[in-house]
Write a protein that holds these residues in place. Structure first.
Motif, PDB file in Angstrom:
ATOM      1  N   ILE A  15     -86.800  13.504  21.941  1.00  0.00           N
ATOM      2  CA  ILE A  15     -86.952  14.532  21.438  1.00  0.00           C
ATOM      3  C   ILE A  15     -86.196  15.273  22.386  1.00  0.00           C
ATOM      4  CG2 ILE A  15     -88.711  16.154  20.584  1.00  0.00           C
ATOM      5  CD1 ILE A  15     -90.020  14.437  18.698  1.00  0.00           C
ATOM      6  N   MET A  37     -95.792  21.829  19.594  1.00  0.00           N
ATOM      7  CA  MET A  37     -94.734  21.434  19.635  1.00  0.00           C
ATOM      8  C   MET A  37     -92.967  20.700  19.435  1.00  0.00           C
ATOM      9  SD  MET A  37     -94.944  19.143  24.096  1.00  0.00           S
ATOM     10  CE  MET A  37     -94.684  18.141  23.238  1.00  0.00           C
ATOM     11  N   VAL A  38     -92.897  20.163  18.665  1.00  0.00           N
ATOM     12  CA  VAL A  38     -91.472  19.687  18.412  1.00  0.00           C
ATOM     13  C   VAL A  38     -91.039  20.347  17.814  1.00  0.00           C
ATOM     14  CG1 VAL A  38     -91.712  17.317  19.111  1.00  0.00           C
ATOM     15  CG2 VAL A  38     -92.653  17.610  16.832  1.00  0.00           C
ATOM     16  N   LEU A  96     -88.967  21.250   7.306  1.00  0.00           N
ATOM     17  CA  LEU A  96     -89.904  21.399   8.060  1.00  0.00           C
ATOM     18  C   LEU A  96     -89.943  22.204   9.597  1.00  0.00           C
ATOM     19  CD1 LEU A  96     -92.360  19.080   5.803  1.00  0.00           C
ATOM     20  CD2 LEU A  96     -91.883  21.602   5.669  1.00  0.00           C
ATOM     21  N   TRP A 102    -101.366  19.864  18.355  1.00  0.00           N
ATOM     22  CA  TRP A 102    -100.831  20.057  19.566  1.00  0.00           C
ATOM     23  C   TRP A 102     -99.495  19.821  19.133  1.00  0.00           C
ATOM     24  CZ3 TRP A 102     -98.312  18.045  23.327  1.00  0.00           C
ATOM     25  CH2 TRP A 102     -98.916  16.886  23.827  1.00  0.00           C
ATOM     26  N   PHE A 103     -99.798  18.655  18.782  1.00  0.00           N
ATOM     27  CA  PHE A 103     -98.085  18.162  18.792  1.00  0.00           C
ATOM     28  C   PHE A 103     -96.680  18.555  18.140  1.00  0.00           C
ATOM     29  CE2 PHE A 103     -95.106  14.515  20.799  1.00  0.00           C
ATOM     30  CZ  PHE A 103     -94.666  14.362  19.483  1.00  0.00           C
ATOM     31  N   ILE A 109     -90.068   6.910  24.253  1.00  0.00           N
ATOM     32  CA  ILE A 109     -89.377   7.792  23.109  1.00  0.00           C
ATOM     33  C   ILE A 109     -89.251   8.659  22.852  1.00  0.00           C
ATOM     34  CG2 ILE A 109     -89.441   7.182  20.616  1.00  0.00           C
ATOM     35  CD1 ILE A 109     -90.628   5.085  20.985  1.00  0.00           C
ATOM     36  N   TYR A 167     -98.177   8.122  22.582  1.00  0.00           N
ATOM     37  CA  TYR A 167     -97.629   9.079  23.878  1.00  0.00           C
ATOM     38  C   TYR A 167     -97.946  10.592  24.198  1.00  0.00           C
ATOM     39  CZ  TYR A 167     -95.731  10.843  18.985  1.00  0.00           C
ATOM     40  OH  TYR A 167     -96.068  10.852  18.114  1.00  0.00           O
ATOM     41  N   GLU A 168     -99.429  10.876  23.369  1.00  0.00           N
ATOM     42  CA  GLU A 168     -99.560  12.330  23.099  1.00  0.00           C
ATOM     43  C   GLU A 168     -99.895  12.495  25.203  1.00  0.00           C
ATOM     44  OE1 GLU A 168    -102.138  14.347  20.161  1.00  0.00           O
ATOM     45  OE2 GLU A 168    -100.715  14.017  18.729  1.00  0.00           O
ATOM     46  N   SER A 227     -83.731   6.033  20.429  1.00  0.00           N
ATOM     47  CA  SER A 227     -85.029   5.907  21.041  1.00  0.00           C
ATOM     48  C   SER A 227     -85.644   5.613  19.695  1.00  0.00           C
ATOM     49  CB  SER A 227     -85.732   7.362  20.242  1.00  0.00           C
ATOM     50  OG  SER A 227     -85.595   8.183  19.889  1.00  0.00           O
ATOM     51  N   SER A 228     -85.129   5.737  18.464  1.00  0.00           N
ATOM     52  CA  SER A 228     -85.445   4.879  16.862  1.00  0.00           C
ATOM     53  C   SER A 228     -85.304   3.258  16.756  1.00  0.00           C
ATOM     54  CB  SER A 228     -84.285   5.223  16.359  1.00  0.00           C
ATOM     55  OG  SER A 228     -84.539   6.235  16.087  1.00  0.00           O
ATOM     56  N   PRO A 230     -89.403   8.132   6.816  1.00  0.00           N
ATOM     57  CA  PRO A 230     -89.164   8.002   8.342  1.00  0.00           C
ATOM     58  C   PRO A 230     -88.810   5.678   7.988  1.00  0.00           C
ATOM     59  CG  PRO A 230     -90.678   9.105   7.765  1.00  0.00           C
ATOM     60  CD  PRO A 230     -91.025   8.458   6.628  1.00  0.00           C
ATOM     61  N   LEU A 234     -91.561   7.506  15.467  1.00  0.00           N
ATOM     62  CA  LEU A 234     -91.211   9.110  16.087  1.00  0.00           C
ATOM     63  C   LEU A 234     -90.395  10.236  15.505  1.00  0.00           C
ATOM     64  CD1 LEU A 234     -92.986  11.508  18.055  1.00  0.00           C
ATOM     65  CD2 LEU A 234     -91.894  11.006  19.321  1.00  0.00           C
ATOM     66  N   ILE A 235     -88.902   9.191  15.728  1.00  0.00           N
ATOM     67  CA  ILE A 235     -87.948   9.630  15.913  1.00  0.00           C
ATOM     68  C   ILE A 235     -87.446   9.764  14.455  1.00  0.00           C
ATOM     69  CG2 ILE A 235     -85.423  10.048  16.663  1.00  0.00           C
ATOM     70  CD1 ILE A 235     -86.956  10.577  18.639  1.00  0.00           C
ATOM     71  N   TRP A 258     -89.288   9.826  12.005  1.00  0.00           N
ATOM     72  CA  TRP A 258     -90.320  10.670  11.203  1.00  0.00           C
ATOM     73  C   TRP A 258     -90.118  11.961  11.334  1.00  0.00           C
ATOM     74  CZ3 TRP A 258     -93.423  15.061  14.098  1.00  0.00           C
ATOM     75  CH2 TRP A 258     -93.744  15.784  13.251  1.00  0.00           C
ATOM     76  N   TYR A 259     -89.006  12.606  13.046  1.00  0.00           N
ATOM     77  CA  TYR A 259     -89.317  13.942  13.284  1.00  0.00           C
ATOM     78  C   TYR A 259     -87.634  14.335  12.669  1.00  0.00           C
ATOM     79  CZ  TYR A 259     -87.253  17.629  16.310  1.00  0.00           C
ATOM     80  OH  TYR A 259     -86.996  18.687  16.634  1.00  0.00           O
ATOM     81  N   ILE A 260     -86.228  13.307  12.750  1.00  0.00           N
ATOM     82  CA  ILE A 260     -85.294  13.357  11.825  1.00  0.00           C
ATOM     83  C   ILE A 260     -86.558  14.282  10.114  1.00  0.00           C
ATOM     84  CG2 ILE A 260     -83.410  12.878  10.725  1.00  0.00           C
ATOM     85  CD1 ILE A 260     -83.759  13.500  13.564  1.00  0.00           C
ATOM     86  N   MET A 312     -81.841   4.546  11.466  1.00  0.00           N
ATOM     87  CA  MET A 312     -80.396   4.892  12.433  1.00  0.00           C
ATOM     88  C   MET A 312     -80.779   3.703  13.916  1.00  0.00           C
ATOM     89  SD  MET A 312     -82.090   9.230  13.394  1.00  0.00           S
ATOM     90  CE  MET A 312     -83.445   8.640  12.696  1.00  0.00           C
ATOM     91  N   TYR A 328     -80.910  10.224  19.068  1.00  0.00           N
ATOM     92  CA  TYR A 328     -82.483   9.379  18.471  1.00  0.00           C
ATOM     93  C   TYR A 328     -81.947   7.582  18.500  1.00  0.00           C
ATOM     94  CZ  TYR A 328     -82.233  14.947  17.596  1.00  0.00           C
ATOM     95  OH  TYR A 328     -82.004  15.872  17.117  1.00  0.00           O
ATOM     96  N   VAL A 358    -105.635  18.330  24.719  1.00  0.00           N
ATOM     97  CA  VAL A 358    -104.906  18.942  26.236  1.00  0.00           C
ATOM     98  C   VAL A 358    -106.167  19.383  27.025  1.00  0.00           C
ATOM     99  CG1 VAL A 358    -103.855  21.503  25.844  1.00  0.00           C
ATOM    100  CG2 VAL A 358    -103.242  20.121  23.646  1.00  0.00           C
TER     101      VAL A 358
END
Lengths: 300, 313
Positions: free
Chosen positions: B274, A218-219, A140, A214-215, B269, B247-248, B282-283, B44, A128-129, A131-133, B50, B279, B135
């Motif tokens: 987040i 959200m981020v 984006l 939605w996720f 994570i 995680y959702e 959690s990585s 990624p 996740l992280i 990808w986020y970074i 990281m 960072y 949701v």
């Protein structure tokens, strides 16, 4: 060779039990939605004090829906969702068709390498992280492309479509080539028209996935004004629940006139509005799903 | 041993150039697709570095300090390690035992229905929940599990306890999580098994009947073995996400009161990465999960290939 067997007692018992079980299961699947719909039409004060099953609306009021449709926050998020879904699904289909087309070409030399590159990502991801970074570093963040580009491709869907393209008879393609058609024309006028069923299936997959997403919002989205409906729902249904306030629900409740009772009612109404569109469409595509899943499972 | 000489293939580079020219359009099509994979999947993967650094966004990966296994060590020795790993494994195992088998059972039962209209109706109704967004599902769950909600009343009636809010009880999280998942996916997941069942040769059933097989024996000796390849492939994929970082749903359902059973590796994570911007840590946890998942997938695949001749890799 249809021998009519006499139904034994065991047969009858089994069928009765089986059918009853299936009926109970069906009711269990449908009931929560019905409960929500009834609740959304119920009088808020009675709703709050009610416990347990809801078999009909308590009182009748459209006040909740009025509040929902007159709330600018919610309306804007609905429009956002429409934009994200239409643009997003378009991009999805485009990318998936391009990939599936190329990977379905029989004599493509680098096909094996491409497949390895792609399939590897199904088994190992950066997490996740990272990808986020990465996504944020690509710029984006807080714009429409953040919602469109990261989910642009789904490998499973591409493989399903590739299988569908491979099923187009070679003779038809070759006939078109002989008639002087370019590859592009063959794709547009032979392959795509003959793959309508599979295309419909993955179109639906992407449509539903985009509608429900939605996720990422959200981020990756900072502004309230850019949020899609599902994210607003999360604020209303989930975040609120944990005791944290929300401007959306407060303003919706305020516009309805009465405080926290209406909050409950609005929750139900928004849920219905967010879910009903998809629920109305899906029964009509049953035959496509079954076919699509079958195709996907053959070579998936 | 007589080694047959294969006809000599033309040298590689000229063949490639010819192919690029001949399939020019196809290769052009692949460019945006490959670009997407590079940007959103392989970058990624590179970013996993990281996990071995004290990553600072301003410095980027190239500029951040290398710290080796520090974050892994700190995670493994932290109080979160056993909790998150246990919860993740337990949720996965529950989902495997119940969530994986339920659709198969439903498919078997639906297969026995003679009335086509009824069968289709049940199918259409049971896969409806699949289209409800996560949701909305969690919103509905929260509404049903609050004080006075349908599920709360039901559970209190059945168990005789007096729960106020089901989602505040740590012991109830796993059932709630698992059975709501079953509710949502049982119909949809059964489609693939039903599809497989339609392609079973009917002469097999006739042969079984002539050997005196009743309904359940036919299920056990004909239907199940025939759909076993499908089952095994899906099982391999399921096992390959045992240490899943999904995680959702967890973050939509949990709250600090029930972290003891609800906090999974995925939600951890998300929270550390987040929400708290740790960072590197959690990585590291994410990499830990990915590696274990990959390993599990590889082992299950190997075992399956050896014993059942079925594999996906």
């Amino acid at each position: 060779m249809n021998r009519r067997k006499k139904a034994t007692l065991g047969d009858i018992v089994f069928h009765v039990l089986n059918d009853s079980f299936l009926i109970v299961l069906s009711i269990a699947c449908v009931y929560p939605i019905i409960h929500i719909i009834f609740a959304s039409l119920s009088d808020p004060t009675e709703l709050v004090t009610h416990q347990g099953l809801l078999l009909w609306p308590l009182g009748f009021t459209l006040g909740g829906y009025k509040a929902v449709f007159s709330n600018n926050d919610l309306l804007r998020s609905f429009v956002n969702t429409l934009v994200y879904v239409s643009l997003g699904t378009l991009v999805n289909m485009l990318m998936t068709i391009l990939g599936a087309y190329a990977l379905s070409r029989r004599n493509l030399m680098l096909k094996g390498i491409f497949m390895k590159i792609i399939v590897f990502t199904m088994f190992f991801s950066g997490g996740l992280i990272p990808w986020y970074i990465t996504v944020r570093n690509l710029g984006l963040y807080n714009n429409i492309w953040a919602m469109i580009l990261p989910p642009a491709l789904n490998t499973w869907n591409m493989i399903i479509l590739r299988t569908g393209f491979e099923a187009v008879p070679l003779d038809l393609e070759e006939a078109a080539y002989i008639d002087g058609a370019s590859s592009f024309r063959v794709l547009m006028q032979v392959i795509l028209p003959l793959s309508k069923a599979v295309l419909a299936v993955i179109f639906m997959y992407y449509l539903v996935s985009n509608w429900n997403s939605w996720f990422n919002a959200m981020v990756l989205l900072k502004d309230n004004a850019r949020q899609p409906l599902q994210l607003k729902l999360r604020t209303l249904l989930i975040v609120n629940d944990a005791g944290m306030g929300s401007s959306a629900s407060a303003s919706a409740a305020a516009s309805a006139g009465t405080g926290s009772n209406y909050r409950e009612l609005i929750k139900y109404c928004v849920t219905v509005v967010a879910t009903l569109p998809i629920l109305c469409i899906y029964p009509f595509l049953q035959k496509y799903f079954v076919k699509g899943v079958y195709v996907g499972s053959l070579k998936g | 041993m007589n080694k047959q000489k294969l006809p000599r293939k033309k040298p590689l580079w000229p063949r490639l150039r010819l192919d690029l020219k001949k399939n020019r359009f196809a290769y052009l099509c692949m460019i945006p697709v490959l670009l997407w994979y590079v940007l959103f999947c392989y970058f990624p993967i590179y970013g996993v570095l990281m996990a071995f650094q004290d990553f600072k966004p301003a410095k980027g990966i190239a500029g951040s300090k290398f710290v080796g296994l520090k974050h892994f060590q700190s995670f493994v020795s932290s109080m979160f390690f056993s909790r998150t790993v246990t919860n993740t494994l337990m949720l996965s195992l529950w989902s495997l035992a119940i969530g994986f088998t339920a659709p198969i059972l439903l498919a078997l039962l639906l297969n026995e229905v003679n009335n086509l209209k009824f069968k289709k109706a049940v199918q259409t109704i049971t896969y409806m929940p699949h289209f409800i967004s996560l949701v909305v599902l969690c919103g509905i769950l929260r509404m049903f599990c609050q004080y006075g909600g349908v599920l709360t009343v039901l559970v209190n009636a059945v168990t005789g306890k007096e729960y106020v809010s089901l989602l505040q009880e740590a012991s109830l999280f796993r059932p709630i999580y698992t059975f709501s998942g079953v509710w949502q996916e049982i119909g949809w997941d059964s489609i693939i098994y039903l599809s497989a069942m339609t392609s079973i040769d009917s002469t097999l059933y006739e042969a079984a009947e002539m050997d005196g097989a009743g309904r359940f024996r036919k299920m056990w000796h004909v239907t199940l073995p025939q759909i076993m390849p499908t089952i095994i492939i899906l099982l391999i994929l399921r096992v390959g996400s045992l240490m899943s970082t999904s995680y959702e749903k967890v973050i939509l359902l949990y709250n600090p009161t029930i972290y003891s059973t609800a906090d999974t590796l995925g939600s951890y994570i998300y929270r550390r990465g987040i929400e708290e911007a740790s960072y590197s840590l959690s990585s590291a946890v994410g990499l830990f999960c990915s590696v274990i998942n990959f390993f599990m997938l590889w082992i299950t695949n190997k075992v399956s290939r050896k014993f059942a001749d079925i594999s996906i890799m």
